[in-house]
Design a protein around this motif. Structure first.
Motif, PDB file in Angstrom:
ATOM      1  N   ALA A 369       0.826  -1.206   0.000  1.00 59.04           N
ATOM      2  CA  ALA A 369       0.000   0.000   0.000  1.00 59.04           C
ATOM      3  C   ALA A 369       0.857   1.251   0.000  1.00 59.04           C
ATOM      4  O   ALA A 369       0.599   2.215  -0.753  1.00 59.04           O
ATOM      5  N   GLN A 370       1.893   1.291   0.833  1.00 58.64           N
ATOM      6  CA  GLN A 370       2.748   2.466   0.901  1.00 58.64           C
ATOM      7  C   GLN A 370       3.459   2.721  -0.428  1.00 58.64           C
ATOM      8  O   GLN A 370       3.539   3.850  -0.914  1.00 58.64           O
ATOM      9  N   GLY A 371       3.957   1.626  -1.030  1.00 56.32           N
ATOM     10  CA  GLY A 371       4.680   1.776  -2.301  1.00 56.32           C
ATOM     11  C   GLY A 371       3.779   2.299  -3.413  1.00 56.32           C
ATOM     12  O   GLY A 371       4.172   3.162  -4.211  1.00 56.32           O
ATOM     13  N   LYS A 389      -6.149  -0.299  -2.338  1.00 57.42           N
ATOM     14  CA  LYS A 389      -7.399  -0.736  -1.709  1.00 57.42           C
ATOM     15  C   LYS A 389      -7.382  -2.235  -1.447  1.00 57.42           C
ATOM     16  O   LYS A 389      -7.826  -2.696  -0.388  1.00 57.42           O
ATOM     17  N   THR A 390      -6.885  -3.001  -2.384  1.00 57.09           N
ATOM     18  CA  THR A 390      -6.797  -4.454  -2.197  1.00 57.09           C
ATOM     19  C   THR A 390      -5.911  -4.791  -0.997  1.00 57.09           C
ATOM     20  O   THR A 390      -6.233  -5.672  -0.184  1.00 57.09           O
ATOM     21  N   ALA A 391      -4.773  -4.100  -0.895  1.00 62.18           N
ATOM     22  CA  ALA A 391      -3.851  -4.342   0.220  1.00 62.18           C
ATOM     23  C   ALA A 391      -4.485  -3.971   1.544  1.00 62.18           C
ATOM     24  O   ALA A 391      -4.339  -4.679   2.554  1.00 62.18           O
ATOM     25  N   LEU A 392      -5.204  -2.848   1.582  1.00 65.58           N
ATOM     26  CA  LEU A 392      -5.848  -2.430   2.827  1.00 65.58           C
ATOM     27  C   LEU A 392      -6.976  -3.388   3.217  1.00 65.58           C
ATOM     28  O   LEU A 392      -7.193  -3.662   4.393  1.00 65.58           O
ATOM     29  N   ASP A 393      -7.748  -3.873   2.213  1.00 68.85           N
ATOM     30  CA  ASP A 393      -8.776  -4.881   2.509  1.00 68.85           C
ATOM     31  C   ASP A 393      -8.153  -6.133   3.102  1.00 68.85           C
ATOM     32  O   ASP A 393      -8.713  -6.758   4.016  1.00 68.85           O
ATOM     33  N   ARG A 394      -7.019  -6.502   2.557  1.00 70.88           N
ATOM     34  CA  ARG A 394      -6.294  -7.664   3.066  1.00 70.88           C
ATOM     35  C   ARG A 394      -5.894  -7.445   4.526  1.00 70.88           C
ATOM     36  O   ARG A 394      -6.047  -8.325   5.368  1.00 70.88           O
ATOM     37  N   MET A 395      -5.402  -6.256   4.817  1.00 73.54           N
ATOM     38  CA  MET A 395      -5.007  -5.930   6.188  1.00 73.54           C
ATOM     39  C   MET A 395      -6.215  -5.953   7.122  1.00 73.54           C
ATOM     40  O   MET A 395      -6.130  -6.408   8.263  1.00 73.54           O
ATOM     41  N   GLU A 396      -7.357  -5.462   6.630  1.00 67.93           N
ATOM     42  CA  GLU A 396      -8.562  -5.467   7.451  1.00 67.93           C
ATOM     43  C   GLU A 396      -8.987  -6.895   7.807  1.00 67.93           C
ATOM     44  O   GLU A 396      -9.382  -7.185   8.941  1.00 67.93           O
ATOM     45  N   GLU A 397      -8.909  -7.790   6.847  1.00 70.10           N
ATOM     46  CA  GLU A 397      -9.239  -9.188   7.107  1.00 70.10           C
ATOM     47  C   GLU A 397      -8.280  -9.792   8.127  1.00 70.10           C
ATOM     48  O   GLU A 397      -8.702 -10.530   9.035  1.00 70.10           O
ATOM     49  N   LEU A 398      -6.996  -9.501   7.963  1.00 71.98           N
ATOM     50  CA  LEU A 398      -6.002 -10.036   8.897  1.00 71.98           C
ATOM     51  C   LEU A 398      -6.249  -9.519  10.313  1.00 71.98           C
ATOM     52  O   LEU A 398      -6.188 -10.279  11.293  1.00 71.98           O
TER      53      LEU A 398
END
Length: 574
Positions: A369-371, A389-398
């Protein structure tokens, strides 16, 4: 009255055999009480020693005053000795109760309120006795010739009231002793007999009251003398052994210097049934785990009423005088402390696990996400934000799964009776099951936390759909003997070489999975005290078997059978 007494005609004669028998009996009682003092002084328990010494001194004086009452040459001396015996005799009740309370491990003898009440009551009764020459309500005295010349004492109502109170209090002490004897497995028959002998003089008191052939005096000092000789000269070791094992609520085992079992209390027998009829057997051969714990200073885990309890094992040497008798092995219940320690260790383990997950699994999507945000800023291309957005959704699930994992691992305080079938149907509505099919073989009533069990079932159903395909069929039902339940699908199954890894945090074979679903299942199972096993079913799909230690099965939903009465099976929870 006192004037008539002092002018009694003739000194008492001492040549009649029955008179000599009385002198010998009371004289022997006095000698026995005083001779026992040296042995009583060797008792190691301070309060027990003080109570028994005081009982022996007062009883010895009481018997001595009876001898004086019988042998005194004049009626006035007989009167004086009898009055002294009345005062000292009443005082024996206090030491008796003090001894019984201390010997049985109670603290009643140290209660200031009881002490003050006892002293006040004693002084009040003594005052009534001392003033008897003026009111004559306690007793009257007159010289008689039957069964031999002596000063006959005729007791009044106040005497019998005081005697009734004294004997009632003495019975309280006897009850304390008998309750102690019932707590230990040691052969206490000799001590039951000895205690019974302290009460036998009551029969002689009644005989003396109703029959002119016997003296109407108290014979309690004789019973105390027999008791003292018995416990201090014949059954000394057993006397102290019973005291060591009885008063404890925690399990206690008494062993000799060679580790032979000498006694144990009911708490120890309940925890270790092998102790029954094991007197004189070696401790290491009967309960080897205790012997090991004594030498290794380890905490002992035992199963009691279907749950684990933890004990610290310690031993103390005991002796009588200079003679070493053995050891008292005490198992102190530290279950609450040990459970807290285990929970704290488990929390620390989970914290370390979470730290690793956060540093590894969350860092990767965060870096992505940062990159991509930096790239969007540099190039002005918003297309890279889709990746963010995909990376943040992934983080939310984790993060959601991590929180669930932390929450589900906490111990369960309360459970309810839950229908497995009803809960599975509820879970089925909460999970995106696509075209999957549900097959409930039979119902099972469980003792569980409903919310956590629902989370467990939802995760297993979701796992089956993710790995078995949208049209997978999922079967749920009880295990054999109703020892738990299973959830099985007809998907591709789990390779045997990976079945031990599926519950590890972060382990997944799905590209979109977090790897925490089955870890959460394992945490919930552990929190209930259950066990879970993964294998492949007859159809080749994954099969999860959860053993709960036995539940109640409802056969009414069993496929292919007619309705049958509900069958109850009560089994201890694991």
């Amino acid at each position: 009255m006192l004037t008539k007494l002092l002018t009694a005609p003739e000194p008492v004669q001492t040549s009649i055999p029955l008179f000599e028998i009385y002198l010998v009996v009371f004289g022997a009682a006095a000698v026995a009480c005083f001779a026992s003092l040296s042995r009583a002084a060797e008792i190691t328990n301070n309060d027990t020693r003080r109570g028994l010494v005081a009982l022996l001194v007062t009883s010895g004086l009481w018997a001595t005053f009876h001898v004086g009452y019988l042998a005194a040459p004049t009626a006035e001396l007989q009167y004086g000795f009898y009055m002294a015996g009345l005062i000292v005799g009443l005082s024996t009740v206090g030491p008796w109760l003090y001894f019984c309370s201390a010997y049985t491990g109670r603290t009643l003898h140290r209660n200031p309120t009881y002490q003050q009440a006892a002293v006040g009551l004693y002084l009040s009764i003594v005052a009534v006795k001392l003033t008897n020459p003026f009111h004559g309500l306690y007793f009257t005295a007159r010289p008689v010739e039957t069964p031999f010349p002596h000063l006959l004492i005729e007791h009044g109502a106040l005497h019998w009231a005081a005697m009734g109170l004294a004997y009632a209090l003495a019975v309280v002490g006897i009850f304390m002793l008998f309750e102690l004897f019932a707590q230990v497995d040691y052969d206490t028959t000799p001590f039951v007999i000895l205690v019974g002998l302290t009460a036998l003089p009551v029969v002689l008191d009644i005989v003396g009251f109703v029959s002119p052939q016997f003296l109407d005096v108290s014979y309690s000092s004789v019973g105390v003398a027999v008791f003292a000789v018995g416990v201090l000269f014949i059954y000394t070791d057993q006397f102290q052994t019973i005291q060591l094992a009885g008063p404890y609520d925690d399990p206690v085992i008494v062993v000799d210097d060679e580790q032979g079992i000498r006694d144990y209390n009911q708490a120890a027998l309940s925890l270790f049934p092998a102790l029954e009829d094991a007197i004189d057997a070696e401790l290491s051969s009967v309960v080897p785990r205790i012997a090991v714990a004594l030498t290794t200073d380890n905490t002992l885990e035992c199963r009691s009423n279907g749950e684990s309890r933890y004990f610290s094992v310690s031993s103390n040497h005991f002796s009588t005088g200079k003679a070493q008798l053995g050891q008292i092995v005490l198992l102190q219940d530290i279950t609450e402390q040990e459970r807290y320690r285990i929970d704290l260790e488990n929390q620390n383990t989970r914290l370390e696990k979470f730290t690793g997950i956060v540093s590894h699994d969350l860092r990767n999507p965060l870096n992505i996400a940062q990159g991509n945000i930096d790239l969007a800023i540099e190039t002005g291309d918003d297309d890279t934000l889709d990746t963010v957005k995909t990376a943040l959704d992934r983080m939310e699930e984790l993060i959601a799964d991590l929180l669930a994992l932390a929450r589900q691992g906490k111990p369960i305080d309360e459970t309810e009776r839950v229908s497995l079938a009803e809960l599975v149907e509820s879970c089925w509505k909460m999970v995106d099951v696509a075209e999957a099919q549900l097959d409930i073989e039979a119902d099972l009533t469980l003792d569980a936390d409903p919310d956590r069990l629902q989370q467990l079932l939802e995760n297993l159903i979701r796992n089956a759909v993710e790995h078995g395909g949208e049209s997978v069929t999922i079967s749920v039902g009880p295990l054999a003997d109703d020892r738990g339940f299973y959830l099985e699908d007809d998907g591709p199954g789990i390779p045997e070489d990976t079945q031990d890894d599926v519950f590890d945090s972060g382990y997944t074979t799905s590209r979109n999975g977090t790897g925490f679903g089955l870890s959460i299942v394992k945490e919930i199972v552990d929190a209930h005290g259950w066990t879970i096993r993964v294998t492949n079913g007859d159809s080749g799909g994954a099969r999860f078997e959860i053993e709960t230690g036995g539940q109640s099965r409802d056969e009414t939903t069993e496929k292919g059978d007619e309705t049958e009465p509900e069958q109850e099976a009560t089994v201890d929870r694991v």
